[in-house]
Design a protein around this motif. Structure first.
Motif, PDB file in Angstrom:
ATOM      1  N   GLY A   1      -9.951  -0.800  -5.041  1.00 45.93           N
ATOM      2  CA  GLY A   1     -10.024  -0.481  -3.621  1.00 45.93           C
ATOM      3  C   GLY A   1      -8.941   0.470  -3.177  1.00 45.93           C
ATOM      4  O   GLY A   1      -8.783   0.723  -1.981  1.00 45.93           O
ATOM      5  N   GLY A   2      -8.174   0.997  -4.126  1.00 46.99           N
ATOM      6  CA  GLY A   2      -7.062   1.875  -3.787  1.00 46.99           C
ATOM      7  C   GLY A   2      -7.274   3.304  -4.230  1.00 46.99           C
ATOM      8  O   GLY A   2      -8.248   3.949  -3.867  1.00 46.99           O
ATOM      9  N   MET A   3      -6.383   3.796  -5.110  1.00 42.31           N
ATOM     10  CA  MET A   3      -6.367   5.206  -5.474  1.00 42.31           C
ATOM     11  C   MET A   3      -6.998   5.504  -6.827  1.00 42.31           C
ATOM     12  O   MET A   3      -7.100   6.662  -7.219  1.00 42.31           O
ATOM     13  CB  MET A   3      -4.920   5.717  -5.476  1.00 42.31           C
ATOM     14  CG  MET A   3      -4.189   5.533  -4.160  1.00 42.31           C
ATOM     15  SD  MET A   3      -4.956   6.431  -2.801  1.00 42.31           S
ATOM     16  CE  MET A   3      -4.440   8.104  -3.175  1.00 42.31           C
ATOM     17  N   THR A   4      -7.409   4.478  -7.565  1.00 38.91           N
ATOM     18  CA  THR A   4      -7.994   4.684  -8.888  1.00 38.91           C
ATOM     19  C   THR A   4      -9.424   4.172  -8.886  1.00 38.91           C
ATOM     20  O   THR A   4      -9.689   3.065  -8.409  1.00 38.91           O
ATOM     21  CB  THR A   4      -7.183   3.962  -9.975  1.00 38.91           C
ATOM     22  OG1 THR A   4      -5.813   4.367  -9.890  1.00 38.91           O
ATOM     23  CG2 THR A   4      -7.704   4.299 -11.360  1.00 38.91           C
ATOM     24  N   THR A   5     -10.343   4.959  -9.420  1.00 35.87           N
ATOM     25  CA  THR A   5     -11.757   4.595  -9.378  1.00 35.87           C
ATOM     26  C   THR A   5     -12.069   3.446 -10.328  1.00 35.87           C
ATOM     27  O   THR A   5     -11.375   3.217 -11.320  1.00 35.87           O
ATOM     28  CB  THR A   5     -12.638   5.789  -9.763  1.00 35.87           C
ATOM     29  OG1 THR A   5     -12.377   6.140 -11.135  1.00 35.87           O
ATOM     30  CG2 THR A   5     -12.365   6.991  -8.874  1.00 35.87           C
TER      31      THR A   5
ATOM     32  N   ASP B   1      13.644  -1.235  -4.952  1.00 33.23           N
ATOM     33  CA  ASP B   1      12.531  -0.699  -4.161  1.00 33.23           C
ATOM     34  C   ASP B   1      11.447  -1.754  -3.965  1.00 33.23           C
ATOM     35  O   ASP B   1      10.863  -1.868  -2.879  1.00 33.23           O
ATOM     36  CB  ASP B   1      11.933   0.531  -4.848  1.00 33.23           C
ATOM     37  CG  ASP B   1      12.844   1.737  -4.794  1.00 33.23           C
ATOM     38  OD1 ASP B   1      13.632   1.835  -3.832  1.00 33.23           O
ATOM     39  OD2 ASP B   1      12.777   2.580  -5.705  1.00 33.23           O
ATOM     40  N   VAL B   2      11.164  -2.502  -5.023  1.00 30.73           N
ATOM     41  CA  VAL B   2      10.159  -3.565  -4.927  1.00 30.73           C
ATOM     42  C   VAL B   2      10.588  -4.599  -3.894  1.00 30.73           C
ATOM     43  O   VAL B   2       9.798  -4.997  -3.023  1.00 30.73           O
ATOM     44  CB  VAL B   2       9.945  -4.239  -6.298  1.00 30.73           C
ATOM     45  CG1 VAL B   2       9.035  -5.456  -6.158  1.00 30.73           C
ATOM     46  CG2 VAL B   2       9.358  -3.250  -7.295  1.00 30.73           C
ATOM     47  N   ILE B   3      11.839  -5.031  -3.957  1.00 30.27           N
ATOM     48  CA  ILE B   3      12.344  -6.026  -3.014  1.00 30.27           C
ATOM     49  C   ILE B   3      12.296  -5.502  -1.587  1.00 30.27           C
ATOM     50  O   ILE B   3      11.856  -6.203  -0.659  1.00 30.27           O
ATOM     51  CB  ILE B   3      13.782  -6.432  -3.392  1.00 30.27           C
ATOM     52  CG1 ILE B   3      13.771  -7.204  -4.711  1.00 30.27           C
ATOM     53  CG2 ILE B   3      14.435  -7.254  -2.287  1.00 30.27           C
ATOM     54  CD1 ILE B   3      15.152  -7.499  -5.274  1.00 30.27           C
ATOM     55  N   ARG B   4      12.718  -4.267  -1.389  1.00 27.16           N
ATOM     56  CA  ARG B   4      12.717  -3.686  -0.048  1.00 27.16           C
ATOM     57  C   ARG B   4      11.308  -3.577   0.511  1.00 27.16           C
ATOM     58  O   ARG B   4      11.051  -3.947   1.665  1.00 27.16           O
ATOM     59  CB  ARG B   4      13.376  -2.308  -0.082  1.00 27.16           C
ATOM     60  CG  ARG B   4      13.401  -1.588   1.271  1.00 27.16           C
ATOM     61  CD  ARG B   4      14.166  -0.289   1.146  1.00 27.16           C
ATOM     62  NE  ARG B   4      13.650   0.542   0.077  1.00 27.16           N
ATOM     63  CZ  ARG B   4      14.309   1.567  -0.462  1.00 27.16           C
ATOM     64  NH1 ARG B   4      15.531   1.864  -0.051  1.00 27.16           N
ATOM     65  NH2 ARG B   4      13.765   2.298  -1.410  1.00 27.16           N
ATOM     66  N   ASN B   5      10.368  -3.109  -0.304  1.00 27.68           N
ATOM     67  CA  ASN B   5       8.998  -2.944   0.178  1.00 27.68           C
ATOM     68  C   ASN B   5       8.338  -4.285   0.479  1.00 27.68           C
ATOM     69  O   ASN B   5       7.665  -4.446   1.506  1.00 27.68           O
ATOM     70  CB  ASN B   5       8.171  -2.165  -0.844  1.00 27.68           C
ATOM     71  CG  ASN B   5       8.553  -0.710  -0.914  1.00 27.68           C
ATOM     72  OD1 ASN B   5       9.141  -0.160   0.022  1.00 27.68           O
ATOM     73  ND2 ASN B   5       8.248  -0.056  -2.024  1.00 27.68           N
TER      74      ASN B   5
ATOM     75  N   LEU C   1       4.266   1.750   6.225  1.00 31.24           N
ATOM     76  CA  LEU C   1       3.989   0.833   5.124  1.00 31.24           C
ATOM     77  C   LEU C   1       3.275  -0.435   5.596  1.00 31.24           C
ATOM     78  O   LEU C   1       3.665  -1.054   6.588  1.00 31.24           O
ATOM     79  CB  LEU C   1       5.286   0.455   4.422  1.00 31.24           C
ATOM     80  CG  LEU C   1       5.124  -0.307   3.105  1.00 31.24           C
ATOM     81  CD1 LEU C   1       4.366   0.532   2.082  1.00 31.24           C
ATOM     82  CD2 LEU C   1       6.486  -0.713   2.557  1.00 31.24           C
ATOM     83  N   GLU C   2       2.246  -0.827   4.856  1.00 32.76           N
ATOM     84  CA  GLU C   2       1.471  -2.026   5.157  1.00 32.76           C
ATOM     85  C   GLU C   2       1.130  -2.761   3.864  1.00 32.76           C
ATOM     86  O   GLU C   2       1.161  -2.179   2.779  1.00 32.76           O
ATOM     87  CB  GLU C   2       0.157  -1.645   5.867  1.00 32.76           C
ATOM     88  CG  GLU C   2       0.342  -1.003   7.225  1.00 32.76           C
ATOM     89  CD  GLU C   2      -0.990  -0.656   7.870  1.00 32.76           C
ATOM     90  OE1 GLU C   2      -2.022  -0.713   7.158  1.00 32.76           O
ATOM     91  OE2 GLU C   2      -0.994  -0.332   9.069  1.00 32.76           O
ATOM     92  N   PRO C   3       0.782  -4.051   3.979  1.00 31.55           N
ATOM     93  CA  PRO C   3       0.275  -4.755   2.791  1.00 31.55           C
ATOM     94  C   PRO C   3      -1.073  -4.178   2.392  1.00 31.55           C
ATOM     95  O   PRO C   3      -1.795  -3.622   3.227  1.00 31.55           O
ATOM     96  CB  PRO C   3       0.112  -6.201   3.278  1.00 31.55           C
ATOM     97  CG  PRO C   3       0.789  -6.283   4.602  1.00 31.55           C
ATOM     98  CD  PRO C   3       0.815  -4.905   5.166  1.00 31.55           C
ATOM     99  N   VAL C   4      -1.432  -4.299   1.137  1.00 32.48           N
ATOM    100  CA  VAL C   4      -2.777  -3.954   0.705  1.00 32.48           C
ATOM    101  C   VAL C   4      -3.759  -4.838   1.465  1.00 32.48           C
ATOM    102  O   VAL C   4      -3.528  -6.042   1.641  1.00 32.48           O
ATOM    103  CB  VAL C   4      -2.923  -4.142  -0.824  1.00 32.48           C
ATOM    104  CG1 VAL C   4      -4.383  -4.105  -1.249  1.00 32.48           C
ATOM    105  CG2 VAL C   4      -2.115  -3.075  -1.556  1.00 32.48           C
ATOM    106  N   ASP C   5      -4.831  -4.249   1.913  1.00 32.56           N
ATOM    107  CA  ASP C   5      -5.811  -4.976   2.705  1.00 32.56           C
ATOM    108  C   ASP C   5      -6.325  -6.213   1.954  1.00 32.56           C
ATOM    109  O   ASP C   5      -6.784  -6.111   0.820  1.00 32.56           O
ATOM    110  CB  ASP C   5      -6.994  -4.059   3.032  1.00 32.56           C
ATOM    111  CG  ASP C   5      -8.004  -4.713   3.947  1.00 32.56           C
ATOM    112  OD1 ASP C   5      -7.590  -5.385   4.910  1.00 32.56           O
ATOM    113  OD2 ASP C   5      -9.216  -4.562   3.693  1.00 32.56           O
TER     114      ASP C   5
ATOM    115  N   ASP D   1       0.827  -1.204   0.000  1.00 36.00           N
ATOM    116  CA  ASP D   1       0.000   0.000   0.000  1.00 36.00           C
ATOM    117  C   ASP D   1       0.865   1.259   0.000  1.00 36.00           C
ATOM    118  O   ASP D   1       0.838   2.070   0.941  1.00 36.00           O
ATOM    119  CB  ASP D   1      -0.926  -0.019   1.211  1.00 36.00           C
ATOM    120  CG  ASP D   1      -2.080   0.974   1.077  1.00 36.00           C
ATOM    121  OD1 ASP D   1      -2.237   1.550  -0.023  1.00 36.00           O
ATOM    122  OD2 ASP D   1      -2.811   1.169   2.064  1.00 36.00           O
ATOM    123  N   THR D   2       1.630   1.420  -1.071  1.00 35.63           N
ATOM    124  CA  THR D   2       2.527   2.568  -1.205  1.00 35.63           C
ATOM    125  C   THR D   2       1.893   3.758  -1.906  1.00 35.63           C
ATOM    126  O   THR D   2       2.379   4.890  -1.774  1.00 35.63           O
ATOM    127  CB  THR D   2       3.775   2.174  -2.010  1.00 35.63           C
ATOM    128  OG1 THR D   2       3.338   1.494  -3.195  1.00 35.63           O
ATOM    129  CG2 THR D   2       4.687   1.270  -1.218  1.00 35.63           C
TER     130      THR D   2
END
Length: 227
Positions: free
Chosen positions: A191-195, A118-122, A88-92, A19-20
């Motif tokens: 369920g995120g930032m895009t309709t 960045d992907v690996i770190r997150n 930072l958290e996982p997407v619900d 959930d970035t």
């Protein structure tokens, strides 16, 4: 592979696994407006969620009428990482979704416009990296990132999977367009930032709860096979 499931499920990372995107929008809103961008939160969501770094820089520099400062990416990254380390958290629902898909034995991978490190770190920070270790693809692997289809086609080829036997899980317009252009079936997370309205279109199943994803793929893939 199960007859009622694709051969490969390709996940985007930001906003789909991790959930970035909410954090990214906050950082952009502050930093871009500090340099005179005069963006609204809605504009940032529509323009930059899922965009490649090249697209981002092109759009911002056109708006500002000048190049971004040399240390821009470093400043952005420092602020972004600082917030991620705290929030930072996982997407619900994503853990339940991954567990459900894993039960089918279908291959999973990640294909992100973000930088691989960045992907690996997150993913590591939220405890999901082991699920995708060695199966992470980034825009740096191809000539052109999303919305071009190159990244998804590259991931499919690595698994020797036909594009029409691949499902893509995305949350951005750029990602959805890339998956369609690759000839893949899209599962678009609204369920995120895009309709949902912006994600809807051909060969696309829009949903808003990650927990429903395994059953949704099975139901819609079965219908496609029957059809």
């Amino acid at each position: 592979m199960p007859a009622d499931y694709p051969d490969l499920v390709i996940f985007d990372c930001d906003g789909t696994l991790v959930d970035t995107e909410r954090i990214s929008v906050r950082v952009n809103l502050q930093l871009l407006n500090e340099v005179g961008g005069d963006y609204t939160e809605q504009e940032i969501r529509e323009l930059f969620v899922g965009a490649s770094l090249e697209t981002y820089a092109t759009l911002v520099e056109a708006r500002l009428g000048k190049p971004l400062e040399a240390d821009w990416i470093a400043r952005w990254s420092t602020m972004f990482r600082s917030i991620c380390e705290r929030e930072l958290e996982p997407v619900d629902g994503i853990v339940e979704a991954l567990d459900g898909i894993a039960e089918t034995g279908v291959a999973l991978c990640v294909a992100s416009n973000g930088m691989r490190h960045d992907v690996i770190r997150n993913l590591s920070q939220i405890g999901l990296h082991d699920r995708f270790d060695g199966r992470i693809f980034s825009a740096t692997d191809v000539a052109v990132g999303k919305p071009a289809p190159d990244l998804f086609l590259h991931a499919a080829a690595d698994f020797d999977a036909a594009p029409d036997r691949c499902a893509v899980v995305e949350d951005s317009v750029a990602g959805v367009l890339a998956a369609r252009a690759a000839g893949m079936v899209v599962y678009a997370y609204a369920g995120g930032m895009t309709t949902a309205e912006r994600l809807a279109g051909p060969d696309t199943h829009v949903f808003d709860d990650m927990r429903h994803l395994p059953a949704l793929i099975r139901e819609t893939w079965s219908a496609a096979v029957v059809g």
